[in-house]
Structures are given as structure tokens and as C-alpha cells.
Write an enzyme that holds these catalytic residues in place. Structure first.
Site, PDB file in Angstrom:
ATOM      1  N   GLU A 163      17.338 -17.473  -7.965  1.00  0.00           N
ATOM      2  CA  GLU A 163      16.943 -16.118  -8.344  1.00  0.00           C
ATOM      3  C   GLU A 163      16.406 -16.114  -9.787  1.00  0.00           C
ATOM      4  O   GLU A 163      15.434 -15.427 -10.091  1.00  0.00           O
ATOM      5  CB  GLU A 163      18.134 -15.160  -8.181  1.00  0.00           C
ATOM      6  CG  GLU A 163      17.934 -13.756  -8.697  1.00  0.00           C
ATOM      7  CD  GLU A 163      16.774 -12.985  -8.062  1.00  0.00           C
ATOM      8  OE1 GLU A 163      16.171 -13.461  -7.095  1.00  0.00           O
ATOM      9  OE2 GLU A 163      16.453 -11.900  -8.575  1.00  0.00           O
ATOM     10  N   CYS A 191       0.839  -1.188   0.000  1.00  0.00           N
ATOM     11  CA  CYS A 191       0.000   0.000   0.000  1.00  0.00           C
ATOM     12  C   CYS A 191       0.884   1.252   0.000  1.00  0.00           C
ATOM     13  O   CYS A 191       1.880   1.317   0.701  1.00  0.00           O
ATOM     14  CB  CYS A 191      -0.939   0.114   1.197  1.00  0.00           C
ATOM     15  SG  CYS A 191      -2.140  -1.205   1.288  1.00  0.00           S
ATOM     16  N   LYS A 202      12.666 -14.872 -10.702  1.00  0.00           N
ATOM     17  CA  LYS A 202      12.400 -13.813 -11.691  1.00  0.00           C
ATOM     18  C   LYS A 202      11.365 -14.298 -12.694  1.00  0.00           C
ATOM     19  O   LYS A 202      10.406 -13.604 -13.013  1.00  0.00           O
ATOM     20  CB  LYS A 202      13.668 -13.405 -12.459  1.00  0.00           C
ATOM     21  CG  LYS A 202      14.670 -12.574 -11.723  1.00  0.00           C
ATOM     22  CD  LYS A 202      14.287 -11.127 -11.570  1.00  0.00           C
ATOM     23  CE  LYS A 202      13.525 -10.843 -10.336  1.00  0.00           C
ATOM     24  NZ  LYS A 202      14.102 -10.864  -9.041  1.00  0.00           N
ATOM     25  N   ARG A 243       3.958  -0.378  -4.691  1.00  0.00           N
ATOM     26  CA  ARG A 243       3.639  -0.885  -3.358  1.00  0.00           C
ATOM     27  C   ARG A 243       2.313  -1.642  -3.318  1.00  0.00           C
ATOM     28  O   ARG A 243       1.906  -2.146  -2.278  1.00  0.00           O
ATOM     29  CB  ARG A 243       3.581   0.273  -2.361  1.00  0.00           C
ATOM     30  CG  ARG A 243       4.870   1.043  -2.268  1.00  0.00           C
ATOM     31  CD  ARG A 243       4.723   2.200  -1.319  1.00  0.00           C
ATOM     32  NE  ARG A 243       4.558   1.749   0.043  1.00  0.00           N
ATOM     33  CZ  ARG A 243       5.545   1.442   0.863  1.00  0.00           C
ATOM     34  NH1 ARG A 243       6.771   1.552   0.448  1.00  0.00           N
ATOM     35  NH2 ARG A 243       5.311   1.038   2.083  1.00  0.00           N
ATOM     36  N   GLU A 255       7.787 -14.846 -11.091  1.00  0.00           N
ATOM     37  CA  GLU A 255       7.068 -13.672 -10.590  1.00  0.00           C
ATOM     38  C   GLU A 255       6.578 -12.741 -11.692  1.00  0.00           C
ATOM     39  O   GLU A 255       5.567 -12.097 -11.550  1.00  0.00           O
ATOM     40  CB  GLU A 255       7.832 -12.927  -9.496  1.00  0.00           C
ATOM     41  CG  GLU A 255       9.100 -12.246  -9.873  1.00  0.00           C
ATOM     42  CD  GLU A 255       9.830 -11.626  -8.672  1.00  0.00           C
ATOM     43  OE1 GLU A 255       9.230 -11.423  -7.608  1.00  0.00           O
ATOM     44  OE2 GLU A 255      11.035 -11.344  -8.815  1.00  0.00           O
ATOM     45  N   GLY A 309      -0.914  -0.966   6.390  1.00  0.00           N
ATOM     46  CA  GLY A 309      -0.588  -1.803   7.548  1.00  0.00           C
ATOM     47  C   GLY A 309      -1.772  -2.683   7.902  1.00  0.00           C
ATOM     48  O   GLY A 309      -2.669  -2.889   7.084  1.00  0.00           O
ATOM     49  N   TRP A 340      -2.708  -2.718  -1.668  1.00  0.00           N
ATOM     50  CA  TRP A 340      -2.387  -4.128  -1.802  1.00  0.00           C
ATOM     51  C   TRP A 340      -3.272  -4.809  -0.760  1.00  0.00           C
ATOM     52  O   TRP A 340      -3.079  -4.633   0.444  1.00  0.00           O
ATOM     53  CB  TRP A 340      -0.911  -4.368  -1.514  1.00  0.00           C
ATOM     54  CG  TRP A 340      -0.455  -5.762  -1.766  1.00  0.00           C
ATOM     55  CD1 TRP A 340      -0.070  -6.291  -2.970  1.00  0.00           C
ATOM     56  CD2 TRP A 340      -0.305  -6.815  -0.800  1.00  0.00           C
ATOM     57  NE1 TRP A 340       0.309  -7.606  -2.802  1.00  0.00           N
ATOM     58  CE2 TRP A 340       0.175  -7.952  -1.491  1.00  0.00           C
ATOM     59  CE3 TRP A 340      -0.522  -6.915   0.565  1.00  0.00           C
ATOM     60  CZ2 TRP A 340       0.439  -9.166  -0.870  1.00  0.00           C
ATOM     61  CZ3 TRP A 340      -0.269  -8.128   1.196  1.00  0.00           C
ATOM     62  CH2 TRP A 340       0.216  -9.238   0.482  1.00  0.00           C
TER      63      TRP A 340
HETATM   64  C1  G6P Z   1       9.052  -8.511  -2.003  1.00  0.00           C
HETATM   65  C2  G6P Z   1       9.452  -8.125  -3.409  1.00  0.00           C
HETATM   66  C3  G6P Z   1      10.784  -8.788  -3.776  1.00  0.00           C
HETATM   67  C4  G6P Z   1      11.840  -8.468  -2.732  1.00  0.00           C
HETATM   68  C5  G6P Z   1      11.378  -8.838  -1.329  1.00  0.00           C
HETATM   69  C6  G6P Z   1      12.334  -8.334  -0.263  1.00  0.00           C
HETATM   70  O1  G6P Z   1       8.699  -9.840  -1.964  1.00  0.00           O
HETATM   71  O2  G6P Z   1       8.456  -8.500  -4.330  1.00  0.00           O
HETATM   72  O3  G6P Z   1      11.212  -8.322  -5.043  1.00  0.00           O
HETATM   73  O4  G6P Z   1      13.008  -9.152  -3.051  1.00  0.00           O
HETATM   74  O5  G6P Z   1      10.112  -8.252  -1.070  1.00  0.00           O
HETATM   75  O6  G6P Z   1      12.361  -6.933  -0.304  1.00  0.00           O
HETATM   76  P1  G6P Z   1      13.506  -6.060   0.320  1.00  0.00           P
HETATM   77  O7  G6P Z   1      13.049  -4.649   0.125  1.00  0.00           O
HETATM   78  O8  G6P Z   1      13.593  -6.438   1.762  1.00  0.00           O
HETATM   79  O9  G6P Z   1      14.760  -6.371  -0.415  1.00  0.00           O
END
Ligand code: G6P
Length: 602
Positions: A475, A2, A479, A27, A482, A99, A74
Site C-alpha cells: 500500500e 466518468c 500510494k 471520477r 500513484e 460506461g 475518463w
Molecule cells: C481505483 C482507485 C483506488 C481504489 C480502487 C478500488 O483504482 O484509484 O484508489 O483503491 O479503485 O476502489 P474501491 O472503490 O472498490 O475501493
């Protein structure tokens, strides 16, 4: 999780809010809405779906006024409908929230008994009515009273038809005040403020702000004044724009040479051959390292744990933050807890760090976003310096994170005497080549695209990699799944024979990450095992490795690089494979379904 914005000043609030929300859409994008105080009273416009739907509605009938709040959602409580979209209203009061209010059912029951009627399924509407219930001509006091009864995580911004101010508060979820001339702003994150100002105040946990046109006051939740800590942010508007690329993700993939340059900049001491990390933590006192993170950051942490063990011979383990926190980890003052995070706001990582600190560990943040919550609560921070990352799927920050963790591993190795000065110097010398090598890798984008096109209709994918390339494989799979929604699994290459080998048939593309290095021979054997069972092998290999062509249907070549640094290059073809596949399948690359870039709920 959000995005919220607030505006008070002299411009049309609706325009500023839409512009801000556009930059926060990463977000969440299940619904969006704004509320503006117009001469006829509060007007709320909200729509399910992406921001563009709301923007169209506002074009038809824009509420006129210079005070307003906006939200991009979200969904947590209740499906993404118009009804559940924010802002939520209670009489003359409106509210946006990021939140979760954990005791909302209990509060709702009480408010219903008092006669409040609920229109949505959200926890936020409960808060709106609760504030309204406390309201006696002073929004600030009402918000404070309401929050004293609410439990959970929140960043909220409220406004009232009879007041000229925005009143905001935060606990856990982030909130930033933007300071202008004759106007002020609120937002969940800095990019929303960049078109207007780079002077910001990051609100701390448990703080609130009263924001008027010419004045910003920060207080704690008990109403005691707090100092205004103004920060000048370095990011520019240009960095937060697409700059001619069709998607942020593609732009960010191509920014990797620059990001690596920035991560390494000034951190390699030519004469001493030492990494210069500017940390106040006394690194030599630690006997174990826990690297804790989520999503892509976790895979970077995983690679980091191998590098630390190899170079510094300290027990190092990487773990997913959401598990770490609740499994009573064995941690003491000899433990270095490394929180790896792009945003510095991921709640799982933040809470894991708090837990480790409670148990005596020292916390180091390896973080991209300056001023984020983890950077403020950690004992020390190693900034990644990769610039703003907007695409939901992380790319440039992944490679830059590994570069930062490599520097940390070298530093630890030097301090512990497991790495000689000559070895350190040699490795750092190789690291300096990384930006150029990343660029040389990106020059092959067309070739990687061709391969992506060949397999883009596959329904499943398997990714394999060994040792430092196990994280690369994971990874790569992340990718792909997702952003293209193709089912993709990853396994450490040696583990394949213990199960996933049963999946292999003539339809399954299997990406085997096998650049030259100590693990090459073993990985190549796994690759041959796949081939022997009819699997369609796509190998990631080092330039000059002609032999691998005999065992693979396609080869994605990368330039020759030091084996310990090869994870930084080997993931690039996989990022482009995922990107191109998603584009060919018509997916929304920058805003994949159900995801959010910054996850601030557990
Ligand atoms: C979410 C995002 C990811 C990211 C993860 C951790 O799941 O979709 O792309 O890797 O959060 O986020 P951070 O900001 O802690 O790296």
C-alpha cells in the site's frame, strides 16, 4: 469512471452542473462539458482537460437555461480531446454517458449506412444517434428502444430540445436522483447533490427515470412503473469539502482518527467483550473466506485474510477481483465471499461477487458508500462508515477497512471458538485506543515530511514488509507511485533475496516496515541485508526501538500498539511520505494522471 450530472428546476443549470461536476471530478478529469437548453435551442460547451478549463469558458459565455446535463470524462474510446468530450449531440438531442457500449462498432456501421455522420471516436456518440433514430416525439420511448439494442454498461442522461425532462437509465454504472423542491437532480454519486439535497433515490440496475421540475418517475427498462425508494443520506456538505486543507488527500489522512472512531462506534460490546456487527448472515456456517477487491481495498483485504486465519482459523484468501472472476474459482455455499470496496461500484469487484454468488457463495460487502451497487446485491453489508472519500488515492478508508475486517475476524474467531472471551475482550480493548493512537501518529507529520523531503528526488523506491506488514508495504508503494509517479515496488520482506535484492545500491531508498511484533526479528534481518549492500534504509518502527537506528538512515516512528493492529498505524507515515513527495514534485495530488477513483469499466 466518468461523472455525470443533470439538472431541471429554477436555477441557472450551468452553475449547478459545474458545481456538481467539481464534486465528481474524482471520477475522471480528461475532459468536461455541459449542455443547456437555452431559449435559442441547445447549447453545448465542452473542453479537453480539467474542469477549470470548461469553467473558464463558461464564465466568458454562460448558456442561460434551467435544464441541462454535464459530464467529466475518463477516456475509454478515443483520446481526451474537445471532439471526444461529452455531451454528444444528434440534432436536437444531447447525451452524457458513463460506461462502455460494447457493440458500438456494429451499431455505428448501421447508423452510418442510414446517413448519420460521426464527429467523435466515442461509443457514446453512437448511442446519441441511435436514440435520435428512434425519436418520434417521446424521448423516454426512444431511449428505451435504443437501449434494447445496446450491449454493455451504462449510466446515461439524455435531453431533447422539445422536452422539459431529463431521461436517464442505468445498467451497471451508478446513477442517483436527487429530490428537491421545484427542482430535481441526477448524478453519478451523492457528493454532487449535497449542496442541494440529501433526499436521494439510488436507481437500481435496469431502471430508468424521467425527471422533471416537479416530478420524478422511475420505471424498468420495459416501461413498467417502479416504486420511488427515497433514502436520506447522512453525509453532510462539510464532510465533502476540503475544510481548510490544501488537498482532499491530506484532509482525509488527518480524518483517520475520526474515521476509525466511526467504524468502531457501537460495535464493541463493553460487557460481553464481543464485536457487534449486526449481520444477518449466519457466519458460523462458512468453511472458507474469499476476500476480493481492487487497488488499495485489495491490500486491506489481504491484511484481513491474515487476520481471519490467525484469529478464526478458517482458510482465508485475498485476491484481486479482475483475476478472480475469470479463473473459475472453487466456490460453494460454505464460502463466504467478502467484497471489500470503498465505492461499492468497482466493476471488477462487483462482477467477481456476482460470479461467486452464481457458484453458490454468500456475499458480504465491506463497503463505505451507502446504497452503492455492491451493497444492494450482497447478501449482507458491514459498513465502513468512514465518511466521503474524495481524494483519488484512498487513505482513511484503507485504515478503516482494516479495522472493520479486524472486527469481522474477531467475530468469526468467537463463533468458532478459536478466540477466548478474554482474548476477544483484550483485543477489542486495544482497538478502542486506535483513534487516539492514530492521532498520536499524525502528530509526527512534520517529522515524516522532513524524511519525505530528503528523498523526494529518488527515481525508484522499494518497500518491504513481512506478514501483516506485507500489505502495508504494498500500500505504501502504491500510494507513492500513484500520486508522485515515482517508480515504487513492494515485496514481502523475505522474498527480497529472491530477486529485488539485485536492485539495491547506494541510491535506492528502501522502506522497511518493521514495527514490534512477532515478525520483527526476521524483518530486521532483511533490513540488515539491505544495509549491507549500501541501500538507504528508511524504517517504520515502534517508539522506543533505538537499536533500529543503527541499521537505518532514517526511522519513521509510530506509537506502540498491539501487533495485530499495527497495520492501521504503520501505513500512516507512508501515506504522508507519498503525499509530501508528490507536493514537493508539484504533482496534482487529488487528481493524479490517468487514474479515477471509481473504476466502473473492466
Ligand atoms: C481505483 C482507485 C483506488 C481504489 C480502487 C478500488 O483504482 O484509484 O484508489 O483503491 O479503485 O476502489 P474501491 O472503490 O472498490 O475501493
Amino acid at each position: 469512471m466518468c461523472g455525470i450530472v443533470g439538472y431541471v428546476g429554477f436555477r441557472e443549470a450551468a452553475d449547478v452542473l459545474i458545481e456538481g461536476l467539481r464534486r465528481l471530478e474524482y471520477r475522471g478529469y480528461d475532459s468536461a462539458g455541459v449542455a443547456v437548453r437555452t431559449p435559442e435551442g441547445l447549447r453545448v460547451v465542452k473542453r479537453a482537460g480539467k474542469l477549470s478549463t470548461l469553467a473558464e469558458a463558461l464564465e466568458r459565455e454562460k448558456p442561460q437555461g434551467t435544464l441541462g446535463i454535464g459530464h467529466t470524462r475518463w477516456a475509454t474510446h478515443g483520446p481526451p480531446t474537445d471532439r471526444n468530450a461529452h455531451p454528444h449531440r444528434s440534432g436536437k438531442l444531447v447525451l452524457v454517458h458513463n460506461g462502455i457500449i460494447e457493440n458500438y462498432l456494429e451499431l455505428k456501421e448501421r447508423l452510418e449506412q442510414k446517413g448519420y455522420r460521426f464527429e467523435s471516436d466515442t461509443d457514446t456518440e453512437v448511442l446519441a444517434h441511435l436514440i435520435a433514430d428512434h425519436y418520434q416525439g417521446d424521448l423516454e420511448a426512444a431511449l428505451r428502444a435504443a437501449l434494447s439494442e445496446a450491449r454493455g454498461a451504462y449510466a446515461v442522461v439524455a435531453m431533447h430540445e422539445d422536452e422539459d425532462a431529463l431521461v436517464a437509465a442505468r445498467t451497471v454504472s451508478p446513477l442517483v436522483v436527487g429530490l428537491g423542491e421545484g427542482e430535481n437532480f441526477l448524478a453519478s454519486d451523492v457528493p454532487a447533490l449535497l449542496p442541494y439535497t440529501r433526499r436521494v433515490v439510488f436507481l437500481e440496475d435496469g431502471e430508468m427515470a424521467v425527471v422533471r421540475r416537479d416530478e420524478v418517475r422511475v420505471k424498468d427498462l420495459a416501461g413498467n412503473p417502479r416504486p420511488l425508494r427515497v433514502t436520506e443520506v447522512e453525509w453532510t456538505l462539510e464532510q465533502a469539502e476540503k475544510g481548510g486543507f490544501p488537498h482532499y488527500m491530506l484532509k482525509e489522512i488527518f480524518e483517520q482518527p475520526w474515521a476509525l472512531e466511526n467504524t468502531l462506534g457501537g460495535r464493541i460490546h463493553e460487557e460481553t467483550g464481543e464485536p457487534v456487527l449486526d449481520l444477518s448472515l449466519e457466519l458460523s456456517r462458512f468453511e472458507r473466506v474469499h476476500l476480493v477487491a481492487a487497488g488499495t481495498a485489495y491490500y486491506a483485504g489481504w491484511a484481513g485474510s491474515y487476520l481471519i486465519e490467525k484469529l478464526a482459523r478458517i482458510p482465508a484468501q485475498a485476491e484481486v477481483a479482475s483475476e478472480y472472476r475469470y479463473r473459475e474459482p472453487v466456490v460453494d455455499e460454505k464460502t463466504l465471499f467478502v467484497a471489500v470496496s470503498q465505492s461499492g461500484e468497482t466493476i471488477d469487484t462487483l462482477e467477481a461477487m456476482r460470479e461467486a454468488k452464481r457458484r453458490g457463495a454468500a456475499a458480504l460487502g465491506v463497503i463505505n458508500v451507502k446504497g452503492s451497487t455492491i451493497t444492494r446485491e450482497a447478501d449482507d453489508v458491514l459498513y465502513i462508515h468512514a465518511g466521503p472519500e474524495i481524494g483519488v488515492a484512498s487513505t482513511k478508508v484503507y485504515t478503516a477497512m482494516i479495522a472493520a475486517l479486524t472486527l469481522l475476524a474477531i467475530r468469526l474467531g468467537r463463533l468458532r471458538g478459536t478466540l477466548s472471551e478474554a482474548e476477544s475482550r483484550a483485543l477489542l480493548h486495544e482497538m478502542k485506543k486506535l483513534p487516539r493512537l492514530a492521532e498520536a501518529t499524525l502528530e509526527r507529520a512534520e517529522e515524516y515530511r522532513r524524511v519525505a523531503a530528503k528523498y523526494h528526488q529518488a527515481t525508484d523506491y522499494l518497500f518491504l514488509g513481512r506478514n501483516l506488514h506485507a500489505p502495508t508495504a504494498f500500500e505504501g508503494a502504491l500510494k507513492l507511485k500513484e500520486i508522485s509517479y515515482i517508480h515504487a515496488e513492494a515485496y514481502p520482506a523475505g522474498e527480497m533475496k529472491h530477486g529485488p535484492i539485485a536492485l539495491i545500491d547506494e541510491h535506492l531508498p528502501v522502506v522497511v516496515v518493521s514495527p514490534k511484533g512477532p515478525w520483527y526479528e526476521k524483518t530486521r534481518s532483511n533490513l540488515q541485508e539491505v544495509r549491507a549492500r549500501g541501500g538507504r534504509v528508511i524504517a517504520v518502527a515502534t517508539d522506543g526501538d533505538e537499536e533500529i537506528r543503527d541499521h537505518a538512515e532514517e526511522v519513521l516512528y509510530i506509537p506502540e500498539v498491539h501487533p495485530l493492529l499495527s497495520p492501521i498505524l504503520a501505513v500512516i507515515p507512508l501515506q504522508l511520505l507519498a503525499y509530501e513527495t508528490a507536493v514537493l514534485l508539484g504533482r496534482d495530488v487529488d487528481q493524479p494522471r490517468n487514474l479515477a477513483k471509481s473504476v466502473t469499466v473492466e
